[in-house]
Design an enzyme around this catalytic site. Sequence first.
Site, PDB file in Angstrom:
ATOM      1  N   ARG A 131      27.244   6.882   0.537  1.00 50.87           N
ATOM      2  CA  ARG A 131      25.868   6.405   0.319  1.00 50.87           C
ATOM      3  C   ARG A 131      25.140   6.113   1.623  1.00 50.87           C
ATOM      4  O   ARG A 131      23.922   6.142   1.683  1.00 50.87           O
ATOM      5  CB  ARG A 131      25.886   5.149  -0.557  1.00 50.87           C
ATOM      6  CG  ARG A 131      26.226   5.498  -2.002  1.00 50.87           C
ATOM      7  CD  ARG A 131      26.175   4.303  -2.899  1.00 50.87           C
ATOM      8  NE  ARG A 131      24.844   3.721  -2.918  1.00 50.87           N
ATOM      9  CZ  ARG A 131      24.553   2.587  -3.540  1.00 50.87           C
ATOM     10  NH1 ARG A 131      25.496   1.924  -4.166  1.00 50.87           N
ATOM     11  NH2 ARG A 131      23.332   2.118  -3.528  1.00 50.87           N
ATOM     12  N   TYR A 138       7.681   4.807  -1.040  1.00 49.95           N
ATOM     13  CA  TYR A 138       6.748   3.721  -0.696  1.00 49.95           C
ATOM     14  C   TYR A 138       7.472   2.684   0.141  1.00 49.95           C
ATOM     15  O   TYR A 138       8.663   2.462  -0.019  1.00 49.95           O
ATOM     16  CB  TYR A 138       6.132   3.069  -1.942  1.00 49.95           C
ATOM     17  CG  TYR A 138       7.111   2.611  -3.011  1.00 49.95           C
ATOM     18  CD1 TYR A 138       7.692   3.515  -3.906  1.00 49.95           C
ATOM     19  CD2 TYR A 138       7.433   1.260  -3.160  1.00 49.95           C
ATOM     20  CE1 TYR A 138       8.548   3.093  -4.897  1.00 49.95           C
ATOM     21  CE2 TYR A 138       8.299   0.822  -4.155  1.00 49.95           C
ATOM     22  CZ  TYR A 138       8.860   1.748  -5.018  1.00 49.95           C
ATOM     23  OH  TYR A 138       9.721   1.330  -5.996  1.00 49.95           O
ATOM     24  N   ASN A 174       7.836  -4.967   1.313  1.00 53.16           N
ATOM     25  CA  ASN A 174       8.294  -6.206   1.946  1.00 53.16           C
ATOM     26  C   ASN A 174       8.803  -7.155   0.877  1.00 53.16           C
ATOM     27  O   ASN A 174       8.438  -7.042  -0.292  1.00 53.16           O
ATOM     28  CB  ASN A 174       7.122  -6.942   2.618  1.00 53.16           C
ATOM     29  CG  ASN A 174       6.661  -6.258   3.888  1.00 53.16           C
ATOM     30  OD1 ASN A 174       7.387  -5.465   4.494  1.00 53.16           O
ATOM     31  ND2 ASN A 174       5.439  -6.569   4.297  1.00 53.16           N
ATOM     32  N   SER A 186      11.080  -8.396  -7.884  1.00 49.01           N
ATOM     33  CA  SER A 186       9.872  -7.607  -7.621  1.00 49.01           C
ATOM     34  C   SER A 186       8.615  -8.384  -8.006  1.00 49.01           C
ATOM     35  O   SER A 186       7.617  -8.394  -7.281  1.00 49.01           O
ATOM     36  CB  SER A 186       9.899  -6.285  -8.394  1.00 49.01           C
ATOM     37  OG  SER A 186      10.959  -5.475  -7.941  1.00 49.01           O
TER      38      SER A 186
HETATM   39  O1  76R Z   1      23.314  -0.817  -3.788  1.00 51.67           O
HETATM   40  C1  76R Z   1      23.494  -1.022  -4.999  1.00 51.67           C
HETATM   41  O2  76R Z   1      23.484  -0.167  -5.898  1.00 51.67           O
HETATM   42  C2  76R Z   1      23.699  -2.419  -5.401  1.00 51.67           C
HETATM   43  C3  76R Z   1      22.554  -2.968  -6.097  1.00 51.67           C
HETATM   44  C4  76R Z   1      21.248  -2.812  -5.345  1.00 51.67           C
HETATM   45  C5  76R Z   1      20.848  -3.443  -4.168  1.00 51.67           C
HETATM   46  C6  76R Z   1      21.615  -4.397  -3.286  1.00 51.67           C
HETATM   47  C7  76R Z   1      20.170  -1.976  -5.803  1.00 51.67           C
HETATM   48  C8  76R Z   1      20.213  -1.153  -6.918  1.00 51.67           C
HETATM   49  N1  76R Z   1      19.112  -2.150  -4.951  1.00 51.67           N
HETATM   50  C9  76R Z   1      19.487  -3.014  -3.936  1.00 51.67           C
HETATM   51  C10 76R Z   1      18.730  -3.422  -2.860  1.00 51.67           C
HETATM   52 MN1  76R Z   1      17.210  -1.446  -5.226  1.00 51.67          MN
HETATM   53  N2  76R Z   1      15.391  -0.668  -5.485  1.00 51.67           N
HETATM   54  C11 76R Z   1      14.244  -1.120  -4.844  1.00 51.67           C
HETATM   55  C12 76R Z   1      13.113  -0.533  -5.481  1.00 51.67           C
HETATM   56  O3  76R Z   1       9.617  -1.018  -6.993  1.00 51.67           O
HETATM   57  C13 76R Z   1      10.306  -2.061  -6.880  1.00 51.67           C
HETATM   58  O4  76R Z   1      10.113  -3.065  -7.635  1.00 51.67           O
HETATM   59  C14 76R Z   1      11.340  -2.180  -5.813  1.00 51.67           C
HETATM   60  C15 76R Z   1      11.678  -0.858  -5.147  1.00 51.67           C
HETATM   61  C16 76R Z   1      13.583   0.319  -6.473  1.00 51.67           C
HETATM   62  C17 76R Z   1      12.759   1.176  -7.408  1.00 51.67           C
HETATM   63  C18 76R Z   1      15.013   0.217  -6.466  1.00 51.67           C
HETATM   64  C19 76R Z   1      15.862   0.903  -7.316  1.00 51.67           C
HETATM   65  N3  76R Z   1      16.593  -2.471  -3.595  1.00 51.67           N
HETATM   66  C20 76R Z   1      17.371  -3.148  -2.721  1.00 51.67           C
HETATM   67  C21 76R Z   1      16.547  -3.633  -1.620  1.00 51.67           C
HETATM   68  C22 76R Z   1      17.032  -4.441  -0.426  1.00 51.67           C
HETATM   69  C23 76R Z   1      16.747  -5.877  -0.756  1.00 51.67           C
HETATM   70  C24 76R Z   1      17.271  -6.882   0.217  1.00 51.67           C
HETATM   71  O5  76R Z   1      18.230  -6.619   0.943  1.00 51.67           O
HETATM   72  O6  76R Z   1      16.710  -8.009   0.189  1.00 51.67           O
HETATM   73  C25 76R Z   1      15.254  -3.233  -1.890  1.00 51.67           C
HETATM   74  C26 76R Z   1      14.028  -3.469  -1.043  1.00 51.67           C
HETATM   75  C27 76R Z   1      15.290  -2.504  -3.137  1.00 51.67           C
HETATM   76  C28 76R Z   1      14.187  -1.997  -3.772  1.00 51.67           C
HETATM   77  N4  76R Z   1      17.925  -0.367  -6.843  1.00 51.67           N
HETATM   78  C29 76R Z   1      19.209  -0.302  -7.315  1.00 51.67           C
HETATM   79  C30 76R Z   1      17.206   0.649  -7.472  1.00 51.67           C
HETATM   80  C31 76R Z   1      18.100   1.355  -8.362  1.00 51.67           C
HETATM   81  C32 76R Z   1      17.679   2.562  -9.218  1.00 51.67           C
HETATM   82  C33 76R Z   1      19.331   0.760  -8.255  1.00 51.67           C
HETATM   83  C34 76R Z   1      20.615   1.145  -9.002  1.00 51.67           C
HETATM   84  C35 76R Z   1      21.404   2.021  -8.083  1.00 51.67           C
HETATM   85  C36 76R Z   1      22.698   2.482  -8.688  1.00 51.67           C
HETATM   86  O7  76R Z   1      23.502   1.627  -9.081  1.00 51.67           O
HETATM   87  O8  76R Z   1      22.870   3.712  -8.736  1.00 51.67           O
END
Ligand code: 76R
EC number: 1.3.98.5
Length: 248
Positions: A130, A144, A147, A222
């Site tokens: 990954r 996109y 923050n 979010s």
């Molecule tokens: O890595 C992992 O799968 C573990 C769970 C996970 C983390 C730690 C995860 C899963 N995300 C993580 C971190 Mn996410 N993600 C976003 C967006 O539009 C929005 O509201 C937010 C934009 C989407 C669409 C999305 C999708 N994620 C993060 C972080 C870092 C945050 C921090 O460190 O503070 C951000 C900014 C972020 C934003 N997230 C998932 C997804 C999806 C689809 C998953 C499931 C992934 C999977 O299990 O295959």
Amino acid sequence: MSEAAQTLEGWYALHDFRMIDWSAWKRASEADREAALDELHSFLSVWTGVEERKEGSTAFYSIVGQKADFVFMHLRETLEELNELETAFNKTRLAEYTIPVYSYVSIVELSNYMAQPGTDPMQNPEVAARLKPALPKSKHICFYPMNKRREGSDNWYMLSMDERKTMMRSHGMIGRSYAGRVKQIITGSVGFDDWEWGVTLFSDDALTFKKLVYEMRFDEVSARYGDFGTFYVGNLLDGEKFRTMLSV
Ligand code: 76R
């Protein structure tokens, strides 16, 4: 002071958004246009080679709407490599017919919110894959920047690790319900670009972007803490599709 999340970093990322200078392109001779497209073809095959050697990956998509016409998303081992390939493209004939409109510099990032305590994530081949992913050839891309809010009582960075973990678990669970339909690549950009993260989503069904992003808006992390930049959405390109797109 609240505890910083631990992050793992993989390949550096450059999202390079370009517009086509249609009037210059239409004024160019047929021979110049052919030469420009041939040169792009050789770049695409060099980038395919990089991907086959697992030294990086490149995605090539059109962008719908007036924000850009196409994007290259490049992943490479170092910031120097990204700089070199950006410059190399700028020297091509095709670049003379493009206008850079937006770029984003970041690095593939995984955080430890969902990690199993006491395990070394780097020993997990899934984690390694990954961090250095081959970008999917899905039909659509959505990008996109975002923050986490730091405003008054809604300050993500003042929350305890436990509070953030609980919210990230809920975020992850929503994300997982889209497994197989969306691939998301989170790239961290604190210190590199104007926002804290880049979110790049890939899917064969563009509507899934809307469903996923909308569902996440109701999730606390979010709803309360997400601030979002400009959205870019587009369709998969390759050399042939690009040739068709540019035929005048
Ligand atoms: O890595 C992992 O799968 C573990 C769970 C996970 C983390 C730690 C995860 C899963 N995300 C993580 C971190 Mn996410 N993600 C976003 C967006 O539009 C929005 O509201 C937010 C934009 C989407 C669409 C999305 C999708 N994620 C993060 C972080 C870092 C945050 C921090 O460190 O503070 C951000 C900014 C972020 C934003 N997230 C998932 C997804 C999806 C689809 C998953 C499931 C992934 C999977 O299990 O295959």
